[in-house]
Design a protein around this motif. Sequence first.
Motif, PDB file in Angstrom:
ATOM      1  N   LEU A 199      51.239  48.646  18.440  1.00 52.09           N
ATOM      2  CA  LEU A 199      52.064  48.043  17.390  1.00 52.09           C
ATOM      3  C   LEU A 199      53.542  48.092  17.761  1.00 52.09           C
ATOM      4  O   LEU A 199      54.250  47.077  17.724  1.00 52.09           O
ATOM      5  N   VAL A 200      54.024  49.278  18.130  1.00 53.63           N
ATOM      6  CA  VAL A 200      55.443  49.433  18.454  1.00 53.63           C
ATOM      7  C   VAL A 200      55.775  48.741  19.773  1.00 53.63           C
ATOM      8  O   VAL A 200      56.781  48.031  19.889  1.00 53.63           O
ATOM      9  N   GLY A 201      54.920  48.929  20.780  1.00 53.80           N
ATOM     10  CA  GLY A 201      55.182  48.352  22.091  1.00 53.80           C
ATOM     11  C   GLY A 201      55.197  46.837  22.074  1.00 53.80           C
ATOM     12  O   GLY A 201      56.096  46.206  22.645  1.00 53.80           O
ATOM     13  N   ASN A 202      54.221  46.229  21.412  1.00 48.97           N
ATOM     14  CA  ASN A 202      54.174  44.767  21.364  1.00 48.97           C
ATOM     15  C   ASN A 202      55.316  44.185  20.549  1.00 48.97           C
ATOM     16  O   ASN A 202      55.808  43.092  20.845  1.00 48.97           O
ATOM     17  N   ALA A 203      55.753  44.903  19.496  1.00 48.96           N
ATOM     18  CA  ALA A 203      56.904  44.433  18.729  1.00 48.96           C
ATOM     19  C   ALA A 203      58.146  44.391  19.625  1.00 48.96           C
ATOM     20  O   ALA A 203      58.901  43.405  19.621  1.00 48.96           O
TER      21      ALA A 203
ATOM     22  N   LEU B  25      61.815  41.259  23.482  1.00 43.13           N
ATOM     23  CA  LEU B  25      62.292  41.117  24.854  1.00 43.13           C
ATOM     24  C   LEU B  25      61.896  39.768  25.450  1.00 43.13           C
ATOM     25  O   LEU B  25      62.676  39.145  26.184  1.00 43.13           O
ATOM     26  N   LEU B  26      60.693  39.304  25.154  1.00 42.20           N
ATOM     27  CA  LEU B  26      60.271  37.982  25.623  1.00 42.20           C
ATOM     28  C   LEU B  26      61.166  36.877  25.062  1.00 42.20           C
ATOM     29  O   LEU B  26      61.566  35.951  25.773  1.00 42.20           O
TER      30      LEU B  26
ATOM     31  N   PRO C  49      60.451  41.307  30.966  1.00 40.26           N
ATOM     32  CA  PRO C  49      59.565  41.954  29.984  1.00 40.26           C
ATOM     33  C   PRO C  49      58.549  42.917  30.593  1.00 40.26           C
ATOM     34  O   PRO C  49      58.023  43.791  29.887  1.00 40.26           O
ATOM     35  N   TRP C  50      58.247  42.754  31.884  1.00 44.04           N
ATOM     36  CA  TRP C  50      57.261  43.636  32.506  1.00 44.04           C
ATOM     37  C   TRP C  50      57.862  44.978  32.928  1.00 44.04           C
ATOM     38  O   TRP C  50      57.124  45.929  33.192  1.00 44.04           O
TER      39      TRP C  50
END
Length: 437
Positions: free
Chosen positions: A373-377, A382-383, A396-397
């Motif tokens: 949840l936190v990482g994808n947000a 960033l994307l 983003p990577w």
Amino acid sequence: MPSPDRRSETRTLLGAQLVFNIGFYAVVPFLAGAMGTEYGLDAAAIGLVLGARTFSQQGMFLFGGLLADRWGARRAILTGCLVRILGYATLAAASDFTLFLLGAVLTGAGGALFSPALESQLSHADQPPAGGPGAGGRNRRSVFVWLAITGELGAVVGPLLGSALLGWGFDAALTAGIAVFTAVTVLLWFRLPAGPGRRPRGRDPEGSATVPAGPALDCLRNRRFVVFCLFAGTNMLAYNQLYFTVPVELDRRGLDAAWLGGLFLLASVLTLLLQLPVSTLGRHLGPGRALSAGFLLVAAAFTVAAVTSVPPGTSGSSVLPVMGTVAVLILGHMLLTPTILSLVPAFTPAPETRSGRGAYYGLAATCGGVAVLVGNAGLGVLLELTARHQWWPGTPWVPLTLLALLAAAALPVVLRGHGAVRAPGPSATAAPSRRTP
């Protein structure tokens, strides 16, 4: 060697994992399309329903584990099956947003009840044979190796079944799902041994050994275990990029969505073909080095993705770098997921007993969900910034790579000097077990 009764119970649980995954993947991957085409829900409503399903499962894993400890694994597993049947029945009866939302939440809650209890119960079969450390436990494959195989088979067969049934409409897929989960419930009702109800204070359910009767949320007070879960949660965040940043990368390259299905097929084929060889390597490495090697492979996968990433709108780009990213990522998961699962019991106050494991497995799963949840947000922001400001497309990577490297360095330190390096189960590793959805 495990007793015949224990082996029979293990086969039953692995079969339940297989059928449970078939029932899930025959329905849920097609839910978004059905809500849009058959029921006319808009994108916002569909996104909310799918998000509620995921959140209800990930957020309730700890609660499901606590119930498994209080009720016993058998009762929690059967309740999870019944709740998922109720969820599918609600989806079948749904004609508006409210019922779809309720059905999705019930579907997620069923998985949250089922999964920690099943993993906790399976972990008892991961105990070394009688006769002490030298009795050959290190030469056995962890039961979580076979959990990975059965879970992956279900993830392959389920969508094929769902696709075949969609010709008769989404209700046909739901009906098949209800039938599958009903069959699992009946099987487990007769095959799983009846365990004790609420655990007597200070007693081990298997016998007369005295065990600590700590509070239900003792896992949250175990700071070393919480740190272990936080770093290990990077594993779930990394795997989730198959659903998030990998499709973005395909879109940047002008490749259509059909390629995503091919990448998932690649992941499944690698899992099924390389599962056992990788588990053999993991046994030789031991848990600390297996975790480090796994996260180094994950970091290498994201490094490949960053170096080969292209700006949005690039035409004529090859899919091979993305395939390479997925292949290396899956190899990392082959070392990580069962290692993590087999180490969890060593953090419990009395790792030699059955008590208290459900909450620990639930917390490990919940930490993974929070990481996603936190990482994808953060990755989403960033994307967007990368596209808006035309930054280097591999930007983003980079945080994903750094997180994987941090986990590779930190986890052996967390395990050092702790009983986890002598976990109850063998130091075996395997391919990514798709946690029971």
